[in-house]
Design an enzyme around this catalytic site. Structure first.
Site, short mmCIF file in Angstrom:
data_model
loop_
_atom_site.label_atom_id
_atom_site.label_comp_id
_atom_site.label_asym_id
_atom_site.label_seq_id
_atom_site.Cartn_x
_atom_site.Cartn_y
_atom_site.Cartn_z
N ASP A 109 -1.01 -0.96 6.01
CA ASP A 109 -1.24 -0.35 7.00
C ASP A 109 -2.01 -1.04 8.19
O ASP A 109 -3.11 -1.35 7.70
CB ASP A 109 -1.34 1.06 6.82
CG ASP A 109 -0.41 1.98 6.17
OD1 ASP A 109 0.60 1.53 6.21
OD2 ASP A 109 -0.60 3.31 5.76
N ASP A 137 -4.27 -0.05 10.05
CA ASP A 137 -5.35 1.03 10.38
C ASP A 137 -6.64 0.75 9.55
O ASP A 137 -6.67 -0.27 8.92
CB ASP A 137 -4.90 2.50 9.96
CG ASP A 137 -4.47 2.61 8.46
OD1 ASP A 137 -4.96 1.91 7.94
OD2 ASP A 137 -3.84 3.86 8.22
N GLU A 195 0.83 -1.18 -0.06
CA GLU A 195 0.08 -0.10 0.05
C GLU A 195 0.83 1.32 -0.02
O GLU A 195 1.70 1.39 0.93
CB GLU A 195 -0.88 0.18 1.25
CG GLU A 195 -1.65 1.24 1.46
CD GLU A 195 -2.49 1.49 2.83
OE1 GLU A 195 -2.91 2.39 2.93
OE2 GLU A 195 -2.21 0.47 3.55
N ASP A 203 -7.92 2.23 6.95
CA ASP A 203 -7.61 2.22 5.56
C ASP A 203 -6.90 0.88 5.04
O ASP A 203 -7.31 0.25 3.77
CB ASP A 203 -6.76 3.41 4.89
CG ASP A 203 -7.67 4.64 5.03
OD1 ASP A 203 -9.00 4.64 4.84
OD2 ASP A 203 -7.05 5.72 5.13
#
Length: 253
Positions: free
Chosen positions: A120, A122, A47, A124
Site C-alpha cells: 500500500d 501509506d 501485502e 504501513d
C-alpha cells in the site's frame, strides 16, 4: 554458530528448485506461474490477503506469480540467520525464490528474475517496503546488485471526468488536475485491497502500462540505515531523527 550453520544447510536443501517442485513443498499461499524460464518470470510479493486475492485473479498466469504476505515482517537487522530462516513471514519468500539465503545464496537457481514488492502507498506499506529491503540487502544482496528487485507504484487516486477516467499516483498531480477541472470525481485508494482485479492489472501489474521502481544498492543502504535509526537499540539517533523531521510528518489517519 551451530544453529546458524544448521539453518543455512536447511535453507540450501529446501531452496533447490528441483527438490522443491518434486516434493510439492512450495508455500501454500504461492500462486505460481506456468512459465519455466526464470528470465521470463515475475514474483509479486503482495501485502495482505485481500490484495493477494485480487492480484491472483488479475495477473498474467503464464509469467506472474503471487505471494501474499500478512502482517509485519521480522526486523532482520539483529536476528541470527536461524531466526530469519524459521520466521513464518520470511520462510515463504526464501523457498519461493529457490536460491537459498545468506552465504549459500545462489543467484543461478533464482526461480524469478523479476521480484516486485507490491505494498500500500501509506505508512504501513512504506514500513513493509523498508523491512523487505533490509532483508534482501542483508541476506540476498546479489538480487539488488544484479537488478532483480523492484517496487510497484500503485496509484493513489482514480479521477473521473465525464465518461473518461485517469489514475493519479501523487497529490501534486491531483491538485493540478483539480485546478483545471474543478468538477471531477475523485476516488482515493486507501490500499491495494480496495482495487478489483482489473484495476490492479491495469494500473500496477500490466507490463505494458505499469510503473516499476528498480531498487538500487543506494536505496537498500538507505532503508537499512533508516531502519537501524528507527528500530535499533540506540535511543539518541531515533530521538534526534524525530525532533528533526517531526514537522515534515505526513500522518495517515
Amino acid at each position: 554458530a551451530a544453529k546458524a550453520r544448521e539453518a543455512a544447510r536447511k535453507a540450501r536443501e529446501l531452496a533447490r528448485r528441483k527438490t522443491v517442485l518434486e516434493s510439492g513443498s512450495l508455500p501454500g499461499k504461492l500462486a505460481d506461474c506456468s512459465e519455466k524460464d526464470p528470465s521470463k518470470c515475475e514474483l509479486f510479493i503482495v501485502e495482505g490477503d485481500s490484495a493477494g486475492g485480487s492480484s491472483k485473479m488479475g495477473r498474467d498466469r503464464k509469467i506472474q506469480a503471487i505471494l501474499p504476505l500478512r502482517g509485519k515482517m521480522l526486523n532482520v537487522e539483529k536476528s541470527r540467520i536461524d531466526k530469519v530462516f524459521k520466521n513464518e513471514k520470511l520462510q515463504p519468500i526464501v523457498i519461493s525464490l529457490g536460491a537459498s539465503i545468506g552465504d549459500d545464496f545462489n543467484i543461478g537457481k533464482l526461480r524469478y528474475h523479476k521480484i516486485i514488492i507490491m505494498a500500500d502507498k501509506d505508512v504501513d506499506g512504506s514500513h513493509i517496503n523498508c523491512l523487505l529491503l533490509t532483508f534482501f540487502y542483508r541476506y540476498m544482496r546479489e538480487l539488488i546488485d544484479k537488478g532483480h528487485l523492484y517496487i510497484a507504484q500503485p496509484p493513489l487516486y482514480k479521477i473521473k471526468m465525464g465518461k473518461t477516467f485517469k489514475y493519479v499516483d501523487n497529490d501534486k498531480e491531483l491538485e493540478e488536475i483539480i485546478k483545471e477541472n474543478p468538477d471531477i470525481e475523485v476516488q482515493r485508494f486507501k490500499g491495494l485491497g480496495e482495487m478489483n482485479a482489473d484495476q490492479l492489472w491495469e494500473t500496477t501489474m500490466n507490463p505494458e502500462t505499469r510503473i516499476l521502481k528498480k531498487v538500487m544498492i543506494d536505496d537498500a543502504i538507505l532503508a537499512d540505515e533508516m531502519f537501524e535509526i528507527l528500530m535499533g537499540e540506540e535511543v539518541e539517533p531515533r530521538r534526534d531523527f524525530i525532533m528533526k523531521h517531526s514537522r515534515e510528518a505526513n500522518i495517515d489517519i
